[in-house]
Scaffold this active site. Structure first.
Site, PDB file in Angstrom:
ATOM      1  N   PHE A 175      70.392  47.962  56.381  1.00 24.47           N
ATOM      2  CA  PHE A 175      71.741  48.035  55.500  1.00 24.47           C
ATOM      3  C   PHE A 175      71.887  46.680  54.948  1.00 24.47           C
ATOM      4  O   PHE A 175      71.783  45.467  55.572  1.00 24.47           O
ATOM      5  CB  PHE A 175      72.860  48.335  56.569  1.00 24.47           C
ATOM      6  CG  PHE A 175      72.777  49.654  56.972  1.00 24.47           C
ATOM      7  CD1 PHE A 175      73.255  50.683  56.104  1.00 24.47           C
ATOM      8  CD2 PHE A 175      72.465  50.338  58.207  1.00 24.47           C
ATOM      9  CE1 PHE A 175      73.204  51.850  56.296  1.00 24.47           C
ATOM     10  CE2 PHE A 175      72.371  51.502  58.668  1.00 24.47           C
ATOM     11  CZ  PHE A 175      72.688  52.492  57.624  1.00 24.47           C
ATOM     12  N   HIS A 190      69.584  59.347  47.559  1.00 28.27           N
ATOM     13  CA  HIS A 190      70.354  58.322  48.770  1.00 28.27           C
ATOM     14  C   HIS A 190      68.910  57.872  49.584  1.00 28.27           C
ATOM     15  O   HIS A 190      68.368  58.483  50.281  1.00 28.27           O
ATOM     16  CB  HIS A 190      71.243  58.706  49.393  1.00 28.27           C
ATOM     17  CG  HIS A 190      71.549  57.806  50.331  1.00 28.27           C
ATOM     18  ND1 HIS A 190      72.152  56.593  49.994  1.00 28.27           N
ATOM     19  CD2 HIS A 190      71.528  57.579  51.839  1.00 28.27           C
ATOM     20  CE1 HIS A 190      72.271  55.595  51.101  1.00 28.27           C
ATOM     21  NE2 HIS A 190      71.975  56.288  52.244  1.00 28.27           N
TER      22      HIS A 190
END
Length: 393
Positions: A210, A302
């Site tokens: 992330f 995504h």
């Protein structure tokens, strides 16, 4: 009465009218250096086995670098961010309450400038984030930062995670098509500071994946005004929840911040259900007699992680390069949760422009798909079309 109600609706399908992205200026970390820096700043170099495991994970992600608001100065001022045994939610929330809408502002200002109309023409605002909580929330702060009208209709989407951007665009499509003249600003802004913590063996994949970023999209339906140019027409949108998969993806707010959990079965579960989600979206667009060849489409997926992209490519038998935009964004930015799909759309738009300038290069197909995945497991799917005609960008 019927005529009056018809006049309240937009003309035709909603369309993406502008796209912009932004990243924080705090820290840019190379994936090759991330494990060393992470264990050093968390004072965890003695955990040799965990460090070696994180290095192996980082090497398999397909990521080259990521952006973070968090700096070593912030961590020195807040040692509780490293020690998950210490309460830190208040301190984290104080920082992201300001910084998350500010990052969204950077992306939104660029999108509004590209759109070419004043910010006061925005009629609806949808803000998606897992990184901030509290009320009034980030949507009101962003509206104030941008100088939107007091009458703007605001919606905040919280804790949708990686499908937040897809859900926000789905909602924007519905608002634009059902409110004549509506111009919807979608803003997605995410910061990992709210979930950062020292290594404990259960959060290594999240630390390897992330990053921080924000995306902004302006959505509207006809009639278009002078200067407005549709980038992608939004033909249909559907949401599919895979039954009994609540365990696989989730987020939980605690005194020590936000805890993620990500099951190893996620790529397999998505692979087993992705084709049905696609068929649902195309039936919504074309009716029951769906005939579509997946390789005849362009793809905005995504990039939750390389195994997810690999599994979708394998199941749908996609040709090499079909997921190139998603892989590029993953490589350059990592997974920025809900904001990431906006980066993928922007990358597709960039590639489309380049191809139009190269007459020897095959252009993108007219039809395509946008997909985003998140807790639930939830799959947001949208059928897109690159418009033709004088408004084509």
């Amino acid at each position: 009465m019927h005529e009056s109600r018809s006049m309240q609706h937009g003309d035709g399908h909603a369309a993406v009218l502008a796209i912009a992205t932004a990243n924080p200026s705090g820290t840019i970390l190379s994936q090759d250096e991330f494990a060393d820096q992470f264990f050093r700043i968390s004072k965890s170099d003695h955990l040799i086995g965990l460090k070696e495991k994180l290095i192996r994970i980082c090497n398999k992600t397909g990521i080259e670098k990521r952006h973070f608001h968090m700096t070593e100065e912030i961590l020195r001022a807040h040692p509780e961010f490293v020690d998950r045994a210490l309460p830190s939610l208040d301190a984290r929330s104080d920082i992201v309450a300001t910084e998350v809408p500010k990052l969204a502002e950077f992306a939104s200002v660029k999108a509004i400038a590209e759109w070419g109309r004043p910010a006061t023409d925005i009629t609806h605002l949808i803000f998606s984030t897992y990184s901030a909580s509290g009320a009034p929330s980030a949507d009101l702060q962003l509206a104030s930062l941008l100088g939107l009208r007091p009458s703007v209709c605001r919606t905040i989407l919280s804790l949708h995670g990686c499908y937040g951007g897809g859900r926000a665009l789905h909602l924007a499509k519905e608002l634009a098509e059902n409110n004549r003249g509506a111009r919807v600003l979608v803003a997605c802004s995410e910061m990992t500071l709210v979930c950062f913590g020292g290594p404990d063996g259960s959060n290594l994949v999240g630390h390897a994946l992330f990053g921080d970023g924000a995306g902004a999209v302006i959505v509207g339906a006809g009639p278009l005004t002078a200067g407005e140019r549709p980038l992608f027409e939004m033909l249909s949108a559907t949401q599919t929840t895979i039954p009994e998969t609540e365990y696989a993806l989730g987020m939980q707010v605690s005194a020590a911040g936000l805890d993620f959990h990500l099951a190893i079965q996620v790529p397999m579960l998505l692979g087993q259900n992705v084709e049905q989600a696609l068929l649902n979206a195309f039936r919504s667009a074309q009716g029951d007699d769906v005939e579509v060849t997946w390789n005849d489409l362009f793809w905005a997926v995504h990039p939750g992680g390389r195994p997810i992209l690999d599994k979708i490519e394998e199941v749908l038998k996609l040709e090499p390069g079909k997921l190139a935009a998603s892989r590029h964004v993953l490589r350059e930015y990592g997974n920025m949760s809900g904001a990431t799909i906006v980066f993928v759309l922007d990358e597709l738009r960039r590639r489309c422009r380049e191809e139009k300038g190269d007459h020897d290069h095959q252009q993108l197909p007219e039809l395509g798909v946008m997909m985003a995945f998140g807790p639930g497991i939830t799959i947001e799917t949208m059928v897109l079309r690159i418009p033709s005609g004088p408004n084509k960008n």
